[in-house]
Design an enzyme around this catalytic site. Structure first.
Site, PDB file in Angstrom:
ATOM      1  N   ARG A  91     -49.802  16.478  36.511  1.00 19.72           N
ATOM      2  CA  ARG A  91     -50.070  15.991  37.866  1.00 19.72           C
ATOM      3  C   ARG A  91     -51.540  15.599  38.030  1.00 19.72           C
ATOM      4  O   ARG A  91     -51.860  14.686  38.779  1.00 19.72           O
ATOM      5  CB  ARG A  91     -49.682  17.060  38.907  1.00 19.72           C
ATOM      6  CG  ARG A  91     -50.067  16.683  40.331  1.00 19.72           C
ATOM      7  CD  ARG A  91     -49.308  17.489  41.385  1.00 19.72           C
ATOM      8  NE  ARG A  91     -49.369  18.915  41.180  1.00 19.72           N
ATOM      9  CZ  ARG A  91     -50.411  19.695  41.548  1.00 19.72           C
ATOM     10  NH1 ARG A  91     -51.475  19.161  42.099  1.00 19.72           N
ATOM     11  NH2 ARG A  91     -50.364  20.990  41.340  1.00 19.72           N
ATOM     12  N   TYR A  94     -47.742  -5.797  54.291  1.00 17.35           N
ATOM     13  CA  TYR A  94     -46.435  -5.366  53.784  1.00 17.35           C
ATOM     14  C   TYR A  94     -45.808  -4.359  54.745  1.00 17.35           C
ATOM     15  O   TYR A  94     -46.498  -3.549  55.370  1.00 17.35           O
ATOM     16  CB  TYR A  94     -46.624  -4.768  52.391  1.00 17.35           C
ATOM     17  CG  TYR A  94     -45.439  -4.017  51.862  1.00 17.35           C
ATOM     18  CD1 TYR A  94     -44.238  -4.675  51.614  1.00 17.35           C
ATOM     19  CD2 TYR A  94     -45.510  -2.658  51.600  1.00 17.35           C
ATOM     20  CE1 TYR A  94     -43.132  -3.990  51.135  1.00 17.35           C
ATOM     21  CE2 TYR A  94     -44.414  -1.957  51.113  1.00 17.35           C
ATOM     22  CZ  TYR A  94     -43.225  -2.630  50.880  1.00 17.35           C
ATOM     23  OH  TYR A  94     -42.135  -1.952  50.416  1.00 17.35           O
ATOM     24  N   ASP A 135     -55.847  -4.960  49.161  1.00 15.74           N
ATOM     25  CA  ASP A 135     -54.612  -4.925  48.393  1.00 15.74           C
ATOM     26  C   ASP A 135     -54.505  -6.271  47.680  1.00 15.74           C
ATOM     27  O   ASP A 135     -54.277  -7.312  48.304  1.00 15.74           O
ATOM     28  CB  ASP A 135     -53.418  -4.704  49.322  1.00 15.74           C
ATOM     29  CG  ASP A 135     -52.085  -4.637  48.578  1.00 15.74           C
ATOM     30  OD1 ASP A 135     -51.998  -5.123  47.435  1.00 15.74           O
ATOM     31  OD2 ASP A 135     -51.114  -4.115  49.159  1.00 15.74           O
ATOM     32  N   LYS A 138     -45.340  -4.764  40.507  1.00 19.17           N
ATOM     33  CA  LYS A 138     -45.204  -6.209  40.548  1.00 19.17           C
ATOM     34  C   LYS A 138     -45.800  -6.866  39.300  1.00 19.17           C
ATOM     35  O   LYS A 138     -45.363  -6.601  38.189  1.00 19.17           O
ATOM     36  CB  LYS A 138     -45.815  -6.751  41.828  1.00 19.17           C
ATOM     37  CG  LYS A 138     -44.941  -6.577  43.073  1.00 19.17           C
ATOM     38  CD  LYS A 138     -44.800  -5.159  43.557  1.00 19.17           C
ATOM     39  CE  LYS A 138     -44.049  -5.062  44.871  1.00 19.17           C
ATOM     40  NZ  LYS A 138     -43.968  -3.677  45.359  1.00 19.17           N
TER      41      LYS A 138
END
Length: 407
Positions: free
Chosen positions: A64, A117, A188, A213
């Site tokens: 983690r 988004y 972004d 993406k």
């Protein structure tokens, strides 16, 4: 690690070799998948030193907080963006949420662009106000509006460029000039990753991506990244990604993205070239009202895009709107019929795959956005978003021709 001086080679060479070299254990060329949740220590003293961060360098203790496969991926992404460091997350929204929680607290103020988004829009409209963070929404393409929105407690300005789904371009350098040193400018860059756009070089403090993406590029892994100065990334990693969010990527997904990034430069060139060809076709189509693509001279920010986006590339994303009363159909109904008549593009959300993807924002990615907010951002009921894949643009155009005829 690679023996190459990454500062002396071109992007295509750098993005292949950064963060990776022959594995020291067995000499494997591909970075191994360290599919483990925890790591062992030779002695209790070694474990204590690593937990106390007394050991210099990278030293994973638990996947983690760090994993060798993921670290190779992070180093490659930092080099790709020209940042000092990078932290990876399990999804693009993990990157968005981690940045917000790392740098904002109750009583702070953040400025968001008015069109982002759908998931990010939910964070801006619901999550942040619920914890006492003040949010203003403005058109970040309007510098006077941004200047007027800045308050004494403003800590962040956040926008996408190009944005989703209208392909609006925001001037990163101009926004940073307005923000000054005390306000974080967070970009972004998912729609235009390197080598198309280098947000940090343009002035952003932090750039984030949904690597689901283009950066992965194969539609088979989720992930996000946050890149910037080492101190900022350490704060995101410690306070958000490994603690309150607990959202690191899996080692296997990190491996998949490392593989995908080796062809990033080649893929982006083809995505961009094909998108420009398809955009020009759609612009000439009598059924199409407007095409939104920064590479077209008719785009309102074409000149800015030509300065800010590099190598004559403008991304692989475009949106277009159909005329009303197309053979008696509303633009909404015509759009649905057009999508259903296409044979090559898959009707799907996401973007950046080798496959061309097409979607209807009003009913899909932005369905959760209030209608008045959606319309204010230019996202009409008849808007169609297209992620141009790696198929032949001639085949895509022929497919659109037959679909338009089906109207």
């Amino acid at each position: 690690m690679s023996k190459i001086d990454l500062n002396k080679v071109e992007f295509e060479t750098m993005v292949i070799h950064a963060g990776q070299g022959a594995d020291p254990a067995y000499g494997a060329l591909a970075t191994p998948i360290y599919q483990t949740s925890t790591f062992c220590f030779e002695t209790v003293e070694e474990g204590a030193a690593k937990f106390a961060n007394e050991v210099p360098g990278y030293h994973p203790v638990y996947s983690r907080s760090g994993n060798p496969t993921t670290r190779a991926f992070e180093l490659k992404c930092a080099a790709m963006e020209g940042g000092e460091d990078c932290v990876a997350t399990a999804s693009g929204m993990g990157a968005v949420g981690s940045v917000m929680l790392a740098f904002l607290k109750t009583g702070d103020h953040v400025i968001f662009d008015n069109a982002v988004y759908g998931g990010t829009n939910y964070v801006a409209s619901t999550n942040l106000p619920e914890i006492g963070i003040e949010v203003s929404r403005v058109d970040t393409g309007d510098l006077e509006a941004v200047k007027a929105a800045i308050k004494p407690n403003t800590k962040m300005i956040y926008f996408e460029t190009p944005n989703n789904p209208m392909l609006k371009v925001t001037d990163i350098a101009a926004i940073k000039k307005l923000a000054g040193p005390d306000i974080k400018v967070v970009v972004d860059g998912t729609f235009a990753p390197p080598p198309v756009q280098f947000a940090l070089k343009q002035g952003a403090d932090i750039v984030l991506h949904s690597i689901t993406k283009y950066i992965n590029g194969h539609g088979d892994a989720l992930g996000g990244i946050v890149v910037g100065k080492a101190d900022d990334i350490a704060r995101v990693r410690k306070n958000s990604v490994t603690k309150i969010n607990g959202c690191p990527p899996s080692p296997f997904n990190s491996y998949l993205v490392l593989r995908g990034m080796k062809t990033l430069a080649l893929r982006m060139r083809q995505h961009c070239a094909s998108a420009l060809e398809v955009a020009k076709y759609l612009k000439s189509n009598p059924y199409v009202k407007t095409v939104y693509y920064p590479g077209l001279e008719s785009h309102p920010q074409h000149a800015l895009a030509s300065r800010q986006m590099e190598n004559g590339m403008y991304g692989g994303m475009l949106s277009f709107e159909l005329n009303d009363n197309v053979k008696g159909l509303s633009s909404f109904d015509a759009g649905k019929k057009l999508l259903n008549s296409l044979k090559i593009p898959a009707i799907a959300v996401s973007l950046g795959d080798p496959d061309t993807l097409i979607e209807h924002p009003a009913s899909m990615t932005h369905a959760g956005v209030a209608p008045e907010d959606r319309l204010a951002a230019g996202i009409t009921d008849g808007l169609v978003r297209l992620s141009v894949g790696l198929e032949s643009p001639k085949d895509l155009i022929a497919d659109f021709e037959q679909a338009f005829q089906a109207l």
